[in-house]
Design a protein around this motif. Structure first.
Motif, PDB file in Angstrom:
ATOM      1  N   GLU A  47       0.820  -1.210   0.000  1.00 33.42           N
ATOM      2  CA  GLU A  47       0.000   0.000   0.000  1.00 33.42           C
ATOM      3  C   GLU A  47       0.856   1.263   0.000  1.00 33.42           C
ATOM      4  OE1 GLU A  47      -2.817   2.681  -0.229  1.00 33.42           O
ATOM      5  OE2 GLU A  47      -3.115   0.512  -0.492  1.00 33.42           O
ATOM      6  N   TRP A  48       1.966   1.247   0.748  1.00 37.59           N
ATOM      7  CA  TRP A  48       2.841   2.420   0.845  1.00 37.59           C
ATOM      8  C   TRP A  48       4.260   2.041   0.419  1.00 37.59           C
ATOM      9  CZ3 TRP A  48      -0.450   1.386   5.173  1.00 37.59           C
ATOM     10  CH2 TRP A  48      -1.553   2.239   5.255  1.00 37.59           C
ATOM     11  N   PRO A  49       4.532   1.956  -0.869  1.00 33.32           N
ATOM     12  CA  PRO A  49       5.883   1.572  -1.318  1.00 33.32           C
ATOM     13  C   PRO A  49       6.962   2.588  -0.926  1.00 33.32           C
ATOM     14  CG  PRO A  49       4.525   2.276  -3.173  1.00 33.32           C
ATOM     15  CD  PRO A  49       3.616   2.174  -1.997  1.00 33.32           C
ATOM     16  N   ASP A  50       6.544   3.813  -0.557  1.00 39.62           N
ATOM     17  CA  ASP A  50       7.514   4.805  -0.095  1.00 39.62           C
ATOM     18  C   ASP A  50       8.018   4.502   1.316  1.00 39.62           C
ATOM     19  OD1 ASP A  50       7.312   6.267  -2.437  1.00 39.62           O
ATOM     20  OD2 ASP A  50       5.629   7.451  -1.703  1.00 39.62           O
ATOM     21  N   ASP A  51       7.311   3.644   2.032  1.00 39.70           N
ATOM     22  CA  ASP A  51       7.714   3.279   3.398  1.00 39.70           C
ATOM     23  C   ASP A  51       8.848   2.257   3.306  1.00 39.70           C
ATOM     24  OD1 ASP A  51       7.989   2.632   6.018  1.00 39.70           O
ATOM     25  OD2 ASP A  51       5.951   1.880   6.306  1.00 39.70           O
ATOM     26  N   GLU A  52      10.071   2.754   3.301  1.00 39.36           N
ATOM     27  CA  GLU A  52      11.228   1.892   3.090  1.00 39.36           C
ATOM     28  C   GLU A  52      11.396   0.875   4.219  1.00 39.36           C
ATOM     29  OE1 GLU A  52      15.880   2.338   1.586  1.00 39.36           O
ATOM     30  OE2 GLU A  52      14.768   4.075   2.319  1.00 39.36           O
ATOM     31  N   LEU A  53      10.966   1.230   5.428  1.00 44.81           N
ATOM     32  CA  LEU A  53      11.096   0.301   6.544  1.00 44.81           C
ATOM     33  C   LEU A  53      10.197  -0.918   6.344  1.00 44.81           C
ATOM     34  CD1 LEU A  53      12.458  -0.173   9.263  1.00 44.81           C
ATOM     35  CD2 LEU A  53      10.541   1.022  10.357  1.00 44.81           C
ATOM     36  N   PHE A  81      15.298   1.026  -1.215  1.00 41.60           N
ATOM     37  CA  PHE A  81      14.535  -0.175  -1.565  1.00 41.60           C
ATOM     38  C   PHE A  81      13.179   0.178  -2.179  1.00 41.60           C
ATOM     39  CE2 PHE A  81      17.283  -1.664   1.917  1.00 41.60           C
ATOM     40  CZ  PHE A  81      17.876  -2.749   1.296  1.00 41.60           C
ATOM     41  N   HIS A  82      13.073   1.312  -2.847  1.00 34.55           N
ATOM     42  CA  HIS A  82      11.786   1.707  -3.423  1.00 34.55           C
ATOM     43  C   HIS A  82      11.425   0.760  -4.567  1.00 34.55           C
ATOM     44  CE1 HIS A  82       8.479   4.042  -4.955  1.00 34.55           C
ATOM     45  NE2 HIS A  82       8.637   4.923  -3.980  1.00 34.55           N
ATOM     46  N   PRO A  83      10.233   0.143  -4.535  1.00 31.07           N
ATOM     47  CA  PRO A  83       9.882  -0.837  -5.573  1.00 31.07           C
ATOM     48  C   PRO A  83       9.821  -0.265  -6.984  1.00 31.07           C
ATOM     49  CG  PRO A  83       8.448  -1.055  -3.657  1.00 31.07           C
ATOM     50  CD  PRO A  83       9.240   0.192  -3.466  1.00 31.07           C
ATOM     51  N   PHE A  84       9.548   1.039  -7.117  1.00 32.60           N
ATOM     52  CA  PHE A  84       9.414   1.634  -8.446  1.00 32.60           C
ATOM     53  C   PHE A  84      10.703   2.288  -8.936  1.00 32.60           C
ATOM     54  CE2 PHE A  84       5.049   1.372  -6.956  1.00 32.60           C
ATOM     55  CZ  PHE A  84       4.401   0.883  -8.080  1.00 32.60           C
ATOM     56  N   ILE A 105       6.334  -6.482  -5.451  1.00 36.86           N
ATOM     57  CA  ILE A 105       5.656  -5.481  -4.620  1.00 36.86           C
ATOM     58  C   ILE A 105       5.073  -4.373  -5.490  1.00 36.86           C
ATOM     59  CG2 ILE A 105       6.013  -3.735  -2.830  1.00 36.86           C
ATOM     60  CD1 ILE A 105       8.134  -5.578  -1.616  1.00 36.86           C
ATOM     61  N   ALA A 106       5.837  -3.930  -6.487  1.00 38.91           N
ATOM     62  CA  ALA A 106       5.347  -2.883  -7.385  1.00 38.91           C
ATOM     63  C   ALA A 106       4.124  -3.357  -8.165  1.00 38.91           C
ATOM     64  CB  ALA A 106       6.462  -2.458  -8.346  1.00 38.91           C
ATOM     65  N   ASP A 107       4.166  -4.592  -8.656  1.00 40.66           N
ATOM     66  CA  ASP A 107       3.034  -5.119  -9.416  1.00 40.66           C
ATOM     67  C   ASP A 107       1.790  -5.250  -8.537  1.00 40.66           C
ATOM     68  OD1 ASP A 107       1.970  -6.440 -11.890  1.00 40.66           O
ATOM     69  OD2 ASP A 107       1.793  -8.126 -10.529  1.00 40.66           O
ATOM     70  N   LEU A 108       1.963  -5.726  -7.317  1.00 36.27           N
ATOM     71  CA  LEU A 108       0.827  -5.846  -6.406  1.00 36.27           C
ATOM     72  C   LEU A 108       0.273  -4.475  -6.027  1.00 36.27           C
ATOM     73  CD1 LEU A 108       2.152  -8.688  -4.070  1.00 36.27           C
ATOM     74  CD2 LEU A 108       0.377  -8.873  -5.804  1.00 36.27           C
ATOM     75  N   HIS A 109       1.147  -3.468  -5.945  1.00 30.12           N
ATOM     76  CA  HIS A 109       0.687  -2.108  -5.654  1.00 30.12           C
ATOM     77  C   HIS A 109      -0.192  -1.585  -6.791  1.00 30.12           C
ATOM     78  CE1 HIS A 109       0.798   2.075  -4.269  1.00 30.12           C
ATOM     79  NE2 HIS A 109       1.061   2.401  -5.524  1.00 30.12           N
TER      80      HIS A 109
END
Length: 582
Positions: A47-53, A81-84, A105-109
């Motif tokens: 949901e929040w790919p910007d959340d690196e943690l 570790f940003h998915p995009f 993760i990017a595809d699921l987002h």
């Protein structure tokens, strides 16, 4: 009796180390389970790919199990570790697992809002192929059940009327942070094993064998939480560690009440056993500070009889002492502990067996590795046969899923604009009711007119029509102008010859539901505003407030054409269709 602290995990680990099946029952530790935290971190990363943690926790957790050394090396050499994030074309082969996980993760987002939350959860589990790792680990059955329970929570979330994936993830986060969350780990009914249950949850239940645990837990909190005085309508609560004066004045009284409740809780725990009750105790003398201190009188013999016991029937050979070890300064030449064996507590009619702790296997190393490794081992033809069976099952399952995506019946409504059978649209007659040109328009006004036409008596006067219009206007949030215009339009419609014919009809139906199967278009579902029977057949009337638009009028003709077709096909009698422009 843990007062909010989860003490079950240490017991679970100890049972797993001895290969004893255990199940947490009605415990408040579902969201603190490792597998649930792993899955929740993955959903947060989606949901929040910007959340690196969260992304880091997902890569490191049980889904992908990428080692810390590789993750730190990637962070140092490549970056975040940003998915995009676009990765270098010539990426080192060691980083390939990280690249694949980030791509997933990017595809699921991207797809998270195009499918249900339950589908996304299943997609995470299946894409990471984590079923085997969950199932083969310690307490694999329960771990897998807990993981799939997250899917069930997602389905329940959607059945409640919520569809946002973000809303579901936020709900999981809130429940995990709440101390009052009562979501329990999954328990398979009828399964064998030790059940770990709180005393409060055990009320009303019975078990063949009951073992009481955590004897150092207090029977009551050190400070009371509340004071209630019904005569004064007073409820004094502790807030943020601060006590109101009313609670301070009655502190001793409330503490005594809590201690009495602790005695009752100990009684409840002790009476849950049908055949055998096992109570941890101190062999040197009663331990009076714990929650089971109320049971001491039923456990300890008179001090003068500590060293006098009989052989315990159906028990292994015991030693002489019930204390396994003591600090050096408390050791002496005279043994003062209760002697092992059968004792008769003072003033009790039931005997108690004091066990020898030396007979117990206490030092067992926990095995945190995979059990049943033979399942993963390749054994030639047998492994190939199993692989073929799995591929066959997987293809069969996929075909079933594909068939499930294909609708067996096409359901449509008359307002979809599908052309009815030939000639039916042309049979629709348009009749108009005189009304002022400058009046409200729009969907809300049209809905208001339809609701009033549905509920009003066809012989009603303007005053009663206006009353009904006001009722529906409040529900719709309509303006006074819309309410007055709707009442006048309905009053004018009731004076139209079509409504006069409806008043004189043999049968008259308002809001008539229709469901018929058409061989060409599929299953038609419709609701006819007005249908009545005359000597010559059926009359079908549909009310419209915006039929002056030529394009809409063509669509409305097709709609009423379907009504005529459905009535004729259902009743076998001829029908005429009217479009009444109010």
């Amino acid at each position: 009796m843990s007062f909010g602290t989860d003490l079950t995990r240490d017991y679970v680990y100890a049972l797993e180390a001895r290969h004893i099946t255990s199940q947490l029952w009605q415990a408040r530790s579902f969201h603190q389970r490792e597998e649930v935290e792993t899955l929740r971190a993955a959903l947060n990363a989606i949901e929040w790919p910007d959340d690196e943690l969260s992304v880091f926790a997902t890569l490191r957790g049980g889904l992908f199990a990428i080692p810390d050394s590789l993750l730190l090396r990637f962070r140092h050499e490549i970056g975040s570790f940003h998915p995009f994030r676009r990765l270098p074309d010539e990426l080192h082969a060691d980083f390939q697992p990280i690249k694949e996980a980030l791509s997933l993760i990017a595809d699921l987002h991207r797809k998270r809002n195009w499918r249900s939350a339950a589908e996304t959860v299943n997609a995470v589990i299946e894409a990471a192929r984590s079923h085997a790792s969950f199932a083969l680990g310690p307490s694999g059955n329960q771990v897998l059940a807990n993981v799939y329970h997250v899917c069930n929570l997602a389905r329940s979330y959607e059945l409640s009327g919520s569809y946002s994936f973000r809303g579901f993830v936020e709900q999981l986060n809130e429940e995990s942070e709440s101390e009052d969350s009562n979501e329990a780990p999954m328990l398979e009914e009828g399964s064998e094993g030790v059940r770990l249950v709180t005393v409060y949850s055990a009320k009303g239940l019975e078990f063949p064998v009951v073992i009481l645990g955590d004897i150092i837990a207090n029977s009551a909190t050190r400070e009371p939480d509340k004071h209630i005085n019904s005569e004064q309508n007073l409820c004094a609560l502790r807030l943020m560690g601060c006590l109101p004066w009313e609670l301070i004045d009655h502190r001793d009284e409330e503490h005594a009440r809590d201690l009495a409740e602790g005695v009752r809780i100990a009684y409840v725990a002790a009476t849950r056993a049908r055949d055998l009750l096992v109570v941890p105790a101190v062999g040197d003398g009663p331990f009076n500070n714990g929650w089971i201190a109320a049971l001491n009188k039923a456990l300890y013999p008179a001090p003068s009889n500590y060293r006098q016991s009989q052989a315990a029937p159906k028990c292994p050979p015991f030693g002489e002492v019930t204390v396994l070890s003591r600090p050096a300064k408390q050791s002496g030449s005279i043994e003062r502990s209760i002697r092992t064996g059968l004792h008769m507590p003072e003033g009790c009619a039931s005997s108690v067996v004091w066990w020898d702790p030396a007979t117990l296997n206490l030092n067992v190393e926990a095995n945190f590795g995979l059990r049943q490794k033979e399942i993963l081992a390749e054994t030639g033809e047998e492994a190939q046969r199993g692989r073929l069976q799995y591929e066959s099952w997987k293809s069969t399952r996929q075909r079933s899923v594909d068939r499930g995506h294909t609708p067996s019946l096409n359901v449509f409504v008359a307002t979809d604009g599908i052309e009815p059978p030939s000639g039916y649209s042309d049979r629709v007659q348009v009749q108009r009711v005189e009304h002022v040109e400058q009046r409200p328009r729009g969907p809300r006004f049209g809905t208001l007119v339809h609701l009033v036409m549905r509920d009003v008596e066809y012989s009603a006067k303007l005053e009663s029509i206006f009353t009904i219009a006001q009722t529906h206007a409040r529900l719709l949030g309509a303006t006074e102008e819309e309410t007055a215009a709707a009442a006048e339009s309905v009053a004018a419609a009731l004076r139209h010859p079509l409504l006069e014919r409806a008043r004189q009809a043999i049968r008259c139906h308002r809001e008539l539901p229709i469901l018929i199967k058409d061989d060409m278009a599929g299953l038609l579902e419709a609701i006819i505003d007005l249908a009545f029977v005359e000597d010559t057949g059926w009359c079908v009337v549909d009310f419209k407030t915006d039929a002056e638009n030529v394009r809409r009028l063509s669509k409305y003709r097709r709609q009423v054409g379907w009504y005529i077709h459905s009535i004729e096909k259902t009743t076998g009698r001829s029908a005429r269709g009217y479009l009444l422009h109010l």
